[in-house]
Design a protein around this motif. Sequence first.
Motif, mmCIF file in Angstrom:
data_model
loop_
_atom_site.group_PDB
_atom_site.id
_atom_site.type_symbol
_atom_site.label_atom_id
_atom_site.label_comp_id
_atom_site.label_asym_id
_atom_site.label_seq_id
_atom_site.Cartn_x
_atom_site.Cartn_y
_atom_site.Cartn_z
ATOM 1 N N GLN B 135 -2.016 2.641 -11.872
ATOM 2 C CA GLN B 135 -2.169 2.530 -10.407
ATOM 3 C C GLN B 135 -2.951 1.284 -9.992
ATOM 4 N N ARG B 136 -3.788 0.802 -10.914
ATOM 5 C CA ARG B 136 -4.656 -0.323 -10.565
ATOM 6 C C ARG B 136 -4.121 -1.670 -11.062
ATOM 7 N N VAL B 152 -6.693 -4.478 -9.930
ATOM 8 C CA VAL B 152 -7.566 -4.357 -8.753
ATOM 9 C C VAL B 152 -8.441 -3.123 -8.921
ATOM 10 N N SER B 153 -9.692 -3.230 -8.486
ATOM 11 C CA SER B 153 -10.611 -2.105 -8.669
ATOM 12 C C SER B 153 -10.349 -1.009 -7.619
ATOM 13 N N ASN B 154 -9.884 -1.444 -6.427
ATOM 14 C CA ASN B 154 -9.644 -0.452 -5.372
ATOM 15 C C ASN B 154 -8.251 -0.661 -4.755
ATOM 16 N N PRO B 155 -7.260 0.097 -5.257
ATOM 17 C CA PRO B 155 -5.889 -0.134 -4.772
ATOM 18 C C PRO B 155 -5.542 0.598 -3.469
ATOM 19 N N ASP B 156 -6.558 1.219 -2.825
ATOM 20 C CA ASP B 156 -6.294 1.951 -1.573
ATOM 21 C C ASP B 156 -5.687 1.007 -0.526
ATOM 22 N N GLN B 157 -4.757 1.521 0.225
ATOM 23 C CA GLN B 157 -4.046 0.782 1.285
ATOM 24 C C GLN B 157 -3.196 -0.374 0.748
#
Lengths: 110, 192
Positions: B135-136, B152-157
Amino acid sequence: MGSEFVTKWQSQVKKGTLSFIILSILKGNEYYGYELIEEIKQNLQIQLAEGTLYPLMNRLKDEELVTSKWVEQESGIPRKYYTLTTHGETVLNEMKVYWVEMNKSIKKIL
Amino acid sequence: MKNIEFKSDSAQRIYNDYLHRVKSATSILSTPDQTDLLLEINSHIYEALQSIPMANEVESLLTITEKLGRPEEFLVPMVATRKIVEAQRTFNPRHVLQALRLNISNGIFYAIMSVGYLFLSVFVLLIVTKIFAPQRTGLFMVDGKYKAFGFVSNPDQMTEVLGYWFIPLTLGAALIFYVAVTLLFRLKKTKK
């Protein structure tokens, strides 16, 4: 101050001409490392940092200007003899031409 | 290799220690190259000992080794050059990396090669992270616009658009870098 500058300059000249000197000494003769160092010291009164010779010989060999072979000795400790290659002779002749021209030019302005 | 034998224990220890330092300084090289350098240094010490009076073995040996210099210093350019030759002969990535590490300060060519290998390593690392953190890792878009490629450390949005196609695509990129770096190395070899 002035003599320090001259000492540095002399060191640079020696460094810059060492490969030319080695190739010239090797022309027509084969030498092992220590013998080559002694030959340089005796003929040119150059104090050579002995450890610097071997990396230089390695470089000359990589450039295919010299070749080397191990020769067994009675002592059981072999010697590595260096010889000038045909390519090395050609390069040496080119260096000689340049050296003579350079020498002439410098003499003109001295 | 035949070692030089000294009458004095102290001289023998100094000699053994010096050869040990030569071995350590050349340990990164192939066995034939290590042996060649060791034989040459041993030969130098032996020939030098023959040419100077041996009144004091320790003094003589110390003079010879001092004139030769510290193996960790004077052998560096030889080790670096021989490692390049070894890397060019084998194209083994381990040897290539070691050769680049030793030669990175020897000109722009090696700096470019190092960057090429860095990219190559990053691509390989990304393939691994895609397997363990799918996912990241990938190609991320936000509102139809490119946002990031990689980890990426934060794939939100963010939307990852490649899925597991990321692996063959990154593998292809790694392969291109590998071929480019190898060709550069070959070019350097034939330029000589």
